[in-house]
Design a protein around this motif. Structure first.
Motif, PDB file in Angstrom:
ATOM      1  N   SER A 127      -4.470   2.553  -5.355  1.00 10.69           N
ATOM      2  CA  SER A 127      -3.685   1.727  -4.440  1.00 10.69           C
ATOM      3  C   SER A 127      -4.017   0.237  -4.578  1.00 10.69           C
ATOM      4  CB  SER A 127      -3.916   2.190  -3.003  1.00 10.69           C
ATOM      5  OG  SER A 127      -3.163   1.421  -2.107  1.00 10.69           O
ATOM      6  N   GLU A 174      -1.602  -2.966  -5.908  1.00  9.74           N
ATOM      7  CA  GLU A 174      -1.275  -4.138  -5.082  1.00  9.74           C
ATOM      8  C   GLU A 174      -1.390  -5.431  -5.887  1.00  9.74           C
ATOM      9  OE1 GLU A 174      -0.075  -4.226  -1.887  1.00  9.74           O
ATOM     10  OE2 GLU A 174       0.163  -2.119  -2.434  1.00  9.74           O
ATOM     11  N   ARG A 193       0.815  -1.218   0.000  1.00 10.93           N
ATOM     12  CA  ARG A 193       0.000   0.000   0.000  1.00 10.93           C
ATOM     13  C   ARG A 193       0.852   1.275   0.000  1.00 10.93           C
ATOM     14  NH1 ARG A 193      -5.273  -1.655   1.191  1.00 10.93           N
ATOM     15  NH2 ARG A 193      -5.835   0.333   0.214  1.00 10.93           N
ATOM     16  N   LEU A 221       1.190   3.485  -2.362  1.00 14.06           N
ATOM     17  CA  LEU A 221       0.534   4.655  -2.940  1.00 14.06           C
ATOM     18  C   LEU A 221      -0.285   5.414  -1.906  1.00 14.06           C
ATOM     19  CD1 LEU A 221      -0.713   3.880  -6.565  1.00 14.06           C
ATOM     20  CD2 LEU A 221       1.221   5.245  -5.807  1.00 14.06           C
ATOM     21  N   LEU A 222      -0.671   4.743  -0.827  1.00 18.84           N
ATOM     22  CA  LEU A 222      -1.383   5.464   0.234  1.00 18.84           C
ATOM     23  C   LEU A 222      -0.479   6.508   0.891  1.00 18.84           C
ATOM     24  CD1 LEU A 222      -3.536   2.706   1.977  1.00 18.84           C
ATOM     25  CD2 LEU A 222      -4.210   4.394   0.252  1.00 18.84           C
ATOM     26  N   SER A 281       7.023   2.796  -6.396  1.00 20.72           N
ATOM     27  CA  SER A 281       5.851   1.928  -6.510  1.00 20.72           C
ATOM     28  C   SER A 281       5.658   1.438  -7.942  1.00 20.72           C
ATOM     29  CB  SER A 281       4.590   2.674  -6.045  1.00 20.72           C
ATOM     30  OG  SER A 281       4.713   3.099  -4.710  1.00 20.72           O
TER      31      SER A 281
END
Length: 391
Positions: free
Chosen positions: A381, A385, A271, A273-274, A319
């Protein structure tokens, strides 16, 4: 994939990736820093200056996807050599032959190819040489290169432009680019096998549009802060010297923020991108403080907006390439145009709003764009994943 035993150590790969990134954006940053000298010596106005710098980013957006895939075919070292050579030609050309605005634009357009080659080449260098457990901090270091380049361009004004002349700044930049070419060549040519590149090809995917949208919105929201802060702060009541000092402090803290973000993502397994969403949430707060247009809020707002909000870049690219380890060049070239277009359009939009209605509506517009970026990062997000391999 490239050769199984990379010849570069992790530290040398990080150093080369950072240096290559710096010289690839120097043509644009030097042009902005030399604005006073260029407009006076080459006889053009501020609007034409904006078009010249915008041409650098806009031309890069047009060639980014193709050149990113080319990097995956040529390999990181060879691509970085090409990027350094193009940057040297661009800055050397400006130093020796730019006698008009049109000539300046031509050399900047040529220089744009250096940036869109160096970015995926740097990402591929890091993927090849750095341990996955340290990849996040390596991207934080690499993504500290743009604010460092901005600082170097600013320092070159009193050291070179006001003493020897603005052409010397570009000439020294060209020499630095040649040094990157030499350093990239010493690592050997690690060219990927064509079959591996073919297997790693990226097809059209809905999530790529979402990632590009999130990245473009984030860049659009944050890029206007270093461009317009000083003038806006002076209008709000800060002295020019204090406004400039605060921008310098915020830029330095941005580097610290990107490094800290890299350390953080190395400690998290998912996670990521969170984290970008949280960082852009701070950008919303900082931009809101700038919109209050008071000396205190301008001082605090620029630090929050830049040091916390503008630190998302390293986490974002970490990411992206982590989710596409076989094609870091292709994924970089595919998504980078969103940021390049944002760098081209957002200052024009922000400046137009500020000129017509004042800085407060302009900052609030940027805060609204940052809010949309938060939403896009959260939405992307889960998709990321599913695409990210576990280590």
């Amino acid at each position: 994939m490239e050769t199984a035993r990379p010849r570069r150590t992790p530290s040398s790969a990080i150093a080369l990736a950072s240096a290559g990134t710096v010289v690839s954006v120097l043509p644009a940053f030097l042009t902005g820093a030399m604005a006073v000298q260029l407009t006076e010596n080459l006889a053009f106005g501020v609007a034409a200056l904006g078009v010249a710098v915008g041409a650098f980013w806009g031309a890069g957006a047009l060639t980014s996807a193709w050149l990113g895939r080319l990097v995956d075919r040529l390999g990181a070292s060879r691509s970085m050599q090409i990027a350094g050579a193009i940057s040297a030609a661009s800055m050397g050309g400006i130093a020796l032959s730019a006698r008009s605005w049109a000539a300046l634009v031509v050399w900047l357009v040529i220089g744009s190819m250096s940036h869109v080659i160096a970015q995926p080449a740097a990402n591929r260098l890091l993927m090849n040489a750095v341990d996955p457990a340290r990849l996040g901090v390596s991207f934080g270091i690499k993504q500290s290169a743009p604010p460092l380049a901005s600082s170097l361009a600013g320092i070159s004004v009193p050291l070179l432009a006001l003493t020897l002349g603005w052409r010397y700044a570009y000439a020294i930049g060209a020499v630095c680019s040649i040094a990157v070419v030499i350093a990239a060549g010493r690592g050997g040519s690690q060219r990927p096998r064509p079959a591996a590149v073919e297997r790693a090809a990226i097809g059209p995917r809905p999530e790529l549009l979402l990632f590009g949208l999130a990245f473009g919105l984030a860049v659009s929201a944050t890029s206007s802060v270093p461009a317009f802060y000083v003038d806006a702060a002076v209008v709000s009541g800060l002295s020019p010297s204090r406004a400039g000092t605060m921008l310098g402090i915020a830029a330095f803290l941005t580097i610290a923020g990107r490094l800290a973000s890299g350390v953080l993502v190395d400690r998290l397994t998912r996670r990521h991108l969170l984290i970008c969403a949280v960082q852009l949430s701070f950008a919303v707060v900082g931009l809101g403080l700038l919109a209050l247009a008071r000396p205190v809020t301008m001082t605090v707002g620029v630090v929050v907006a830049m040091a916390l909000g503008w630190s998302f870049n390293g986490v974002f690219w970490f990411s992206m390439v982590r989710a596409h380890p076989k094609s870091p060049g292709a994924i970089t070239g595919t998504i980078a145009p969103a940021g390049l277009l944002a760098n081209t359009v957002s200052p024009l939009l922000f400046g137009s709003i500020a000129e017509q209605f004042g800085y407060r509506p302009a900052w609030l517009t940027a805060a609204g764009i940052a809010t949309l970026a938060v939403v896009a990062f959260v939405a992307g997000s889960r998709r990321l994943e599913r695409a990210t391999p576990t280590h």
